[in-house]
Write a protein that holds these residues in place. Sequence first.
Motif, mmCIF file in Angstrom:
data_model
loop_
_atom_site.group_PDB
_atom_site.id
_atom_site.type_symbol
_atom_site.label_atom_id
_atom_site.label_comp_id
_atom_site.label_asym_id
_atom_site.label_seq_id
_atom_site.Cartn_x
_atom_site.Cartn_y
_atom_site.Cartn_z
ATOM 1 N N LYS A 103 0.826 -1.210 0.000
ATOM 2 C CA LYS A 103 0.000 0.000 0.000
ATOM 3 C C LYS A 103 0.861 1.262 0.000
ATOM 4 C CE LYS A 103 -3.770 2.096 2.608
ATOM 5 N NZ LYS A 103 -4.619 1.965 3.802
ATOM 6 N N THR A 106 2.995 1.210 -3.845
ATOM 7 C CA THR A 106 2.166 1.485 -5.029
ATOM 8 C C THR A 106 0.689 1.476 -4.630
ATOM 9 O OG1 THR A 106 2.169 -0.864 -5.556
ATOM 10 C CG2 THR A 106 3.797 0.514 -6.683
ATOM 11 N N PRO A 107 0.192 2.603 -4.122
ATOM 12 C CA PRO A 107 -1.182 2.633 -3.614
ATOM 13 C C PRO A 107 -2.247 2.399 -4.697
ATOM 14 C CG PRO A 107 -0.191 4.811 -3.496
ATOM 15 C CD PRO A 107 0.874 3.873 -3.915
ATOM 16 N N LYS A 108 -1.980 2.849 -5.925
ATOM 17 C CA LYS A 108 -2.997 2.685 -6.970
ATOM 18 C C LYS A 108 -3.237 1.208 -7.282
ATOM 19 C CE LYS A 108 -4.377 4.105 -11.552
ATOM 20 N NZ LYS A 108 -4.055 4.788 -12.779
ATOM 21 N N SER A 109 -2.163 0.441 -7.463
ATOM 22 C CA SER A 109 -2.352 -0.983 -7.753
ATOM 23 C C SER A 109 -2.931 -1.717 -6.546
ATOM 24 C CB SER A 109 -1.033 -1.620 -8.182
ATOM 25 O OG SER A 109 -0.131 -1.698 -7.096
ATOM 26 N N TYR A 110 -2.565 -1.284 -5.335
ATOM 27 C CA TYR A 110 -3.122 -1.896 -4.125
ATOM 28 C C TYR A 110 -4.636 -1.698 -4.084
ATOM 29 C CZ TYR A 110 -4.319 -2.456 0.787
ATOM 30 O OH TYR A 110 -4.919 -2.837 1.958
ATOM 31 N N TYR A 111 -5.093 -0.475 -4.326
ATOM 32 C CA TYR A 111 -6.526 -0.206 -4.272
ATOM 33 C C TYR A 111 -7.279 -0.909 -5.406
ATOM 34 C CZ TYR A 111 -5.821 3.185 -0.580
ATOM 35 O OH TYR A 111 -5.500 3.772 0.606
ATOM 36 N N GLU A 112 -6.667 -0.979 -6.582
ATOM 37 C CA GLU A 112 -7.314 -1.698 -7.685
ATOM 38 C C GLU A 112 -7.433 -3.190 -7.380
ATOM 39 O OE1 GLU A 112 -4.901 -0.727 -11.033
ATOM 40 O OE2 GLU A 112 -5.876 1.221 -11.339
#
Length: 183
Positions: A103, A106-112
């Motif tokens: 998280k 790479t927060p974007k890939s984590y949230y996706e």
Amino acid sequence: MGFCRRYFILFSLVSLPSSSLANSIDIGFEELPNVDVMTTSSTSQASSVGVNVSASEISPFAEKQGNLRDPLRKGKGKGREGVVVFLLFGFLTVAQSGLLMWKKKTPKSYYEATLFGLWICPITLMLFLQFWVFCFLWLTFSLVNGYYVKMALAKPLHANAPFLVYQWFDRVQKVTYSCAMLS
């Protein structure tokens, strides 16, 4: 054979006396024989539910396996509960640390990925359990929700789109809140 019947038989075997337990344990996921449920009463016990099943009816290999008693009843496996709990907490700690590092990095890939997991896990479980009503409702909700998300992301934005999207999610929130309060 039904899910409930299989687990009723499996869990009712735990209440059997140890002499009949030796002949009754080897239950796999193959088709079980018809089982008669009987109620017995004695002076030491008020009443208990037992299952009258012999080892040869459950598995053709049960008689060749010899003693079918639970190894924990013989003393084997004692003292391992602490190790299992320790390993479980260790695994959970490492997994949680890995998720937090992912998280941060790479927060974007984590949230996706978590959004996809939260969306796909319920339908996967319900398909496995064959809960078709839930599958139909999940599919309907996903399609309607996708329509409103597409409407909100459209360029140029339609004049009524914000109102319609808000109205949809407000209704979904009211319905789920009402269901939670009534259940």
